[in-house]
Write a protein that holds these residues in place. Structure first.
Motif, PDB file in Angstrom:
ATOM      1  N   LEU A 153       3.597  10.123   4.454  1.00 57.85           N
ATOM      2  CA  LEU A 153       4.116   9.033   3.418  1.00 57.85           C
ATOM      3  C   LEU A 153       5.531   9.716   3.010  1.00 57.85           C
ATOM      4  CD1 LEU A 153       1.763   7.331   3.599  1.00 57.85           C
ATOM      5  CD2 LEU A 153       1.673   7.167   1.096  1.00 57.85           C
ATOM      6  N   ALA A 183       0.949  -1.109   0.319  1.00 56.57           N
ATOM      7  CA  ALA A 183      -0.061   0.005  -0.158  1.00 56.57           C
ATOM      8  C   ALA A 183       0.734   1.333   0.202  1.00 56.57           C
ATOM      9  CB  ALA A 183      -1.232  -0.073   1.132  1.00 56.57           C
ATOM     10  N   LEU A 184       1.926   1.041   0.797  1.00 56.06           N
ATOM     11  CA  LEU A 184       2.805   2.314   0.839  1.00 56.06           C
ATOM     12  C   LEU A 184       3.416   2.598  -0.651  1.00 56.06           C
ATOM     13  CD1 LEU A 184       4.064   4.078   3.001  1.00 56.06           C
ATOM     14  CD2 LEU A 184       6.277   2.393   3.022  1.00 56.06           C
ATOM     15  N   TYR A 222       1.907   2.233  -3.430  1.00 59.23           N
ATOM     16  CA  TYR A 222       0.839   2.673  -4.142  1.00 59.23           C
ATOM     17  C   TYR A 222       0.711   4.079  -3.912  1.00 59.23           C
ATOM     18  CZ  TYR A 222      -0.922  -1.408  -6.711  1.00 59.23           C
ATOM     19  OH  TYR A 222      -0.828  -2.530  -7.389  1.00 59.23           O
ATOM     20  N   GLY A 223       0.765   4.493  -2.670  1.00 63.70           N
ATOM     21  CA  GLY A 223       0.722   5.904  -1.965  1.00 63.70           C
ATOM     22  C   GLY A 223       1.795   6.759  -2.532  1.00 63.70           C
ATOM     23  N   ALA A 232      -3.981  12.612  -4.997  1.00 62.69           N
ATOM     24  CA  ALA A 232      -3.822  11.507  -3.810  1.00 62.69           C
ATOM     25  C   ALA A 232      -4.386  11.682  -2.448  1.00 62.69           C
ATOM     26  CB  ALA A 232      -2.222  11.414  -3.569  1.00 62.69           C
ATOM     27  N   SER A 253      -7.835  11.221  -2.305  1.00 58.11           N
ATOM     28  CA  SER A 253      -8.168   9.539  -2.506  1.00 58.11           C
ATOM     29  C   SER A 253      -7.927   9.018  -1.044  1.00 58.11           C
ATOM     30  CB  SER A 253      -7.388   8.994  -3.287  1.00 58.11           C
ATOM     31  OG  SER A 253      -7.726   9.482  -4.699  1.00 58.11           O
ATOM     32  N   GLY A 254      -7.495  10.049  -0.012  1.00 55.30           N
ATOM     33  CA  GLY A 254      -7.375   9.482   1.290  1.00 55.30           C
ATOM     34  C   GLY A 254      -6.004   9.423   1.553  1.00 55.30           C
ATOM     35  N   VAL A 255      -4.841   9.529   0.656  1.00 55.26           N
ATOM     36  CA  VAL A 255      -3.465   9.336   1.224  1.00 55.26           C
ATOM     37  C   VAL A 255      -3.088  10.208   2.025  1.00 55.26           C
ATOM     38  CG1 VAL A 255      -1.161   9.041   0.066  1.00 55.26           C
ATOM     39  CG2 VAL A 255      -3.297   8.148  -1.302  1.00 55.26           C
ATOM     40  N   PRO A 256      -2.466  10.003   2.985  1.00 52.03           N
ATOM     41  CA  PRO A 256      -1.703  11.059   4.067  1.00 52.03           C
ATOM     42  C   PRO A 256      -0.532  11.317   3.369  1.00 52.03           C
ATOM     43  CG  PRO A 256      -1.781   8.756   5.065  1.00 52.03           C
ATOM     44  CD  PRO A 256      -2.318   8.675   3.823  1.00 52.03           C
ATOM     45  N   ALA A 277       3.448   6.091  -5.434  1.00 54.24           N
ATOM     46  CA  ALA A 277       3.189   6.448  -6.666  1.00 54.24           C
ATOM     47  C   ALA A 277       2.141   7.556  -7.144  1.00 54.24           C
ATOM     48  CB  ALA A 277       2.890   5.131  -7.591  1.00 54.24           C
ATOM     49  N   ALA A 278       1.083   7.406  -6.141  1.00 47.89           N
ATOM     50  CA  ALA A 278      -0.055   8.380  -6.354  1.00 47.89           C
ATOM     51  C   ALA A 278       0.500   9.841  -6.046  1.00 47.89           C
ATOM     52  CB  ALA A 278      -0.945   7.984  -5.214  1.00 47.89           C
TER      53      ALA A 278
END
Lengths: 325, 241, 299
Positions: A212, A187-188, A190-191, A202, A205-208, A193-194
């Motif tokens: 990160l 998941a890290l 993907y985060g 990002a 989409s909920g990515v902190p 890359a986002a």
């Protein structure tokens, strides 16, 4: 390969490393290099760790760190510092260097990562100059005169000390590459890359994103520190102008970019190719020409093949006749 | 009106000397379909950005499900159940369509989902918006309308209670607009409150149960679409352009 | 006497700051206005220093004149670099990672080429005024106040010329069509189109001007101090610190920030030793980024 688990991959990496360990002395014999083969291989492996470390931040999240040399130097001077206090085994020094490198990465990131990426890059560039200023003015670790680190004459289990250092660096390569690959598929990853693609999207989409990015800078800094930790024992005499030198800064960026920044394979391939090329080249040409060559390759690749060698190979396979583009 | 899911009160935002939003009050009921219109530069997108936490409002409050959102940054608001699509689609260009949806699936639900559950939900969402056959393609290969659908699918992946669609139809043809409007109505029927920001009046009228009009950073009308649209002040704002 | 020391440190700082303004103005245009993170700018400045050195050593040309002679060549160089940057990165939307790496590569290529050509020895220029102070230069040592008479010409000339160049640029930006178009390119693309200007062309001109300033700044640098190829790296922290502190693209802000940094470094060098001076810019940069990223003249 795509679905191989982390443990399986680590196992394969260890097997490959073991093969390298047994293979390298043979190459040394063939070339007539003797122990020099360990020196050359150590340098190449060190670049694999540096390139992989740089790529965790630069390749995965898109934040360009120009201060690799400084993080590397932080690792080496952590060793020098503790060497003067009390001689510790190198594996422990590696852990300490990782902690210091990680903390500096975290601090840098915390101060600048809320801003646009360019500010972070500039700050890392400036940081290299200032850390060098600090080291030059810090007499305990030798200041501008440099520091001698005498390596023990022998070491248990190994034929020579340089072989021991080579094995340590080989182990660091296995760890760094395995961690990088694991991140990529988690998941890290993907985060990360986002964040690289579009930070605003990002977040939406909920990515902190800040958290990160801090993880990435800390990890990247830690691995760079680790790469530097055994170096004083390798080189024997350490000078600030050497460890803060051009080669480290330019190589740790050029190698991943030339190899390809999207996956763990890129920095590995880039570092092995470019590192080996330089080892062969240093025998024949000066280190300045070496850096020039790397700089030219870097500029060539970002203009002509921005996805690196890995991207070039992928394109070759993708463009089969008849296949939809 | 039942307890509002979103309540904006006294919201103001300035950029230097320019007042982008002034004293905006807005209540949205759960399950409602709200249309938000206004001329270019009237502050619609600024309002969306303030609600979603991309911009920080200078005055006023934003409450979501009775919770004050002050100090929460975008991803925290997203995780509370507030999703948005962007005016210009902003897909993750280096990822496949399926991976674009995976990102919010990985980062929004607190309960850990298994790989199978994520893949299943991903297929379900792509099917919902009609992109099921394109899961392995990359965003650069998509048409405009598919890009909009991807944007909505990604917003849906955060399992939102409120969806803010910022000009989800700009640049689309007539039938494509109908496609998206129907999609938004489907989502709404599944219990999601939807705010639609739009220029295409036919789409807004077809979609909205209530219409809010912003002009020069102020709210000038709020009510049933057919009444609002005949409001002389609204007519003047649009004709005056 | 500490007070004398303080005053002379302040004066030296202001002179240094004037020079820093010339060093930074190129970055203020490239990074602040055009959003091009040209980290190779200091390397171009060093290139300017070496050109001044060659013209001075070979033909005895005054370094300031040498800088002016080099201006057109640097303008063309800047236009060419921008064209490559635009086609390879800006057009493809890849300026973040690839664009930064590109300039990083240029930085090293320039530096190493200079090392290969000239080695790592320090080079310097010669001109009648360089080793004088103002009083001796004017022959007025007795009649001028001591503080003014003792102003070193090697600092005063670059400072005055820098401010002159700065003024010319300010007039170009504020008063000419091209200047207004350059400001518009960063703020309002629509207005630019209404003016009928091609944004790429405007950016190319602006970037070319930014690199041209490096020719002058390089000449000033080698008047102030002997130069070797890696000196440029010390300026990376400085120029970006000043640019950010000045409020990204505000030329007036750049001038103020340059003088502030000059004074801060001069005070640090006087009271803590010159080996600590490089740390000042970094500290200032980090503090600005952390607490006031919009800078002192920020919008």
């Amino acid at each position: 390969m795509r679905t191989m688990s982390t443990w399986m991959f680590a196992l394969v990496a260890c097997v490959v490393a073991a093969a390298v360990f047994f293979f390298v002395p043979f190459i040394g014999k063939i070339l007539g290099w003797g122990d020099y083969i360990y020196i050359a291989s150590y340098t190449v492996l060190q670049y694999v760790v540096l390139a992989t470390a740089w790529n965790i931040l630069g390749g995965y999240t898109g934040y360009v760190n120009f201060g690799s040399a400084a993080f590397f130097a932080v690792g080496t001077y952590t060793t020098v510092f503790f060497h003067k206090l009390y001689p510790l085994p190198i594996p422990i020094l590696v852990v300490l260097a990782a902690v210091v490198g990680g903390l500096i990465g975290l601090g840098m990131g915390y101060l600048t990562l809320r801003l646009r990426g360019a500010f972070f890059s500039i700050a890392t560039l400036a940081m290299a100059v200032v850390l060098q200023t600090l080291i030059v003015n810090w007499d305990f670790v030798g200041g501008s005169r440099g520091a001698y680190v005498i390596r023990p004459a022998s070491i248990v289990l190994f034929d020579s000390y340089i072989q021991y250092l080579f094995v340590i660096m080989l182990a660091l390569v296995v760890i760094a590459v395995t961690v990088a690959r694991t991140i990529e598929r988690s998941a890290l990853g993907y985060g990360f890359a986002a964040i690289r693609d579009d930070e605003l999207a990002a977040e939406a989409s909920g990515v902190p994103t800040l958290k990160l990015k801090l993880i990435a800078t800390a990890l990247s800094g830690a691995f760079m520190g680790m790469a530097g930790a055994p170096f004083p024992y390798f080189i024997g005499f350490l000078q600030p102008s050497g460890v803060f030198g051009l080669e480290y800064a330019v190589n740790s960026i050029a190698m991943p970019i030339i190899g390809g920044t999207a996956t763990w394979i890129g920095p590995l391939v880039g570092a092995i190719l470019l590192g080996t090329l330089q080892q062969v080249a240093t025998v024949t040409i000066s280190s300045a020409v070496n850096v020039l060559m790397v700089g030219l390759l870097l500029v060539f690749f970002v203009i002509v093949a921005p996805n690196g060698l890995v991207g070039v190979v992928q394109n070759l396979f993708r463009k089969k006749p008849g296949a939809p583009s | 009106m039942s307890a509002p899911i979103l309540e904006v009160s006294g919201l103001g935002k300035r950029f230097g000397g320019f007042v982008a939003l002034e004293n905006i009050d807005l209540k949205v009921a759960p399950g409602e379909r709200l249309g938000l219109i206004g001329p270019n530069g009237s502050g619609k997108s600024t309002l969306v950005n303030c609600i979603c936490g991309t911009l920080i409002n200078d005055t006023g409050t934003v409450q979501f499900n009775d919770r004050d959102l002050k100090g929460l940054i975008t991803h925290e608001r997203t995780r509370l159940g507030m999703a948005r699509s962007f005016q210009l689609p902003r897909p993750f260009f280096s990822m496949t369509i399926a991976d674009n949806i995976r990102v919010p699936l990985l980062y929004t639900l607190n309960a850990h989902r298994s790989e199978e559950q994520i893949a299943a939900r991903c297929n379900e969402l792509l099917g919902l918006v009609g992109l099921a056959g394109k899961a392995t393609q990359f965003p650069r290969d998509l048409t405009q309308v598919d890009m909009r659908k991807l944007e909505l699918a990604r917003a849906m992946a955060v399992e939102p209670k409120l969806l803010i669609a910022d000009e989800a139809m700009a640049g689309l043809s007539g039938s494509e607009v109908t496609d998206i409007v129907n999609l938004l109505i489907t989502l709404n029927e599944r219990g999601i409150t939807v705010i639609l920001i739009e220029h295409i009046m036919s789409a807004v009228m077809q979609f909205s149960q209530r219409l809010v009009v912003l002009v020069s950073g102020k709210k000038i009308a709020d009510g049933a679409p057919d009444i609002v649209i005949r409001d002389p002040e609204v007519e003047r704002a649009y004709l005056g352009q | 006497m500490p007070f004398d020391l303080l005053v002379s440190a302040l004066v030296a700082g202001v002179l240094l700051g004037g020079f820093y303004a010339a060093v930074t103005v190129g970055i203020s245009i490239a990074f602040g206005i055009l959003d091009i993170v040209n980290i190779a700018h200091p390397a171009f400045i060093i290139l300017g220093s070496y050109i001044a050195y060659i013209l001075n050593a070979q033909f005895g040309i005054d370094p300031v004149i040498a800088g002016i002679i080099a201006l057109p060549a640097f303008y063309v160089l800047g236009a060419a670099v921008y064209q490559v940057y635009y086609v390879s990165f800006e057009k493809r939307g890849k300026e973040a990672l690839s664009g930064l790496a590109f300039f990083f590569g240029l930085l090293f290529i320039t530096e190493v080429l200079l090392i290969l050509q000239f080695g790592v020895d320090y080079r310097y220029v010669q001109a009648g005024y360089i080793d004088n102070n103002l009083g001796k230069f004017l022959g007025l040592s007795q009649s001028l106040p001591k503080l003014i008479a003792e102003l070193p010409m090697r600092m005063l000339v670059p400072c005055v010329m820098s401010i002159l160049m700065f003024g010319v640029l300010l007039i170009v930006i504020k008063r000419t069509f091209i200047g207004r178009a350059i400001m518009a390119v960063s703020q309002d693309a629509l207005a630019l189109q209404l003016m009928g200007a091609d944004p790429v062309r405007i950016k190319r001109i602006a970037f070319a001007i930014s690199i041209a300033t490096a020719a002058m700044a390089g000449a000033f640098l080698i008047i102030i101090q002997p130069v070797e190829p890696s000196v440029g790296r010390e300026y990376i922290g400085r120029v970006f610190a000043i640019c950010v502190l000045g409020g990204m693209g505000s030329l007036t802000g750049t001038l103020i920030a340059a003088v502030l940094l000059g004074v801060a470094e001069s005070l640090t060098a006087t009271f803590y030793g010159p080996s600590w001076a490089p740390a000042v810019s970094f500290g200032l940069l980090l503090l600005t980024l952390a607490f006031r990223p919009s800078g002192i003249m920020g919008r």
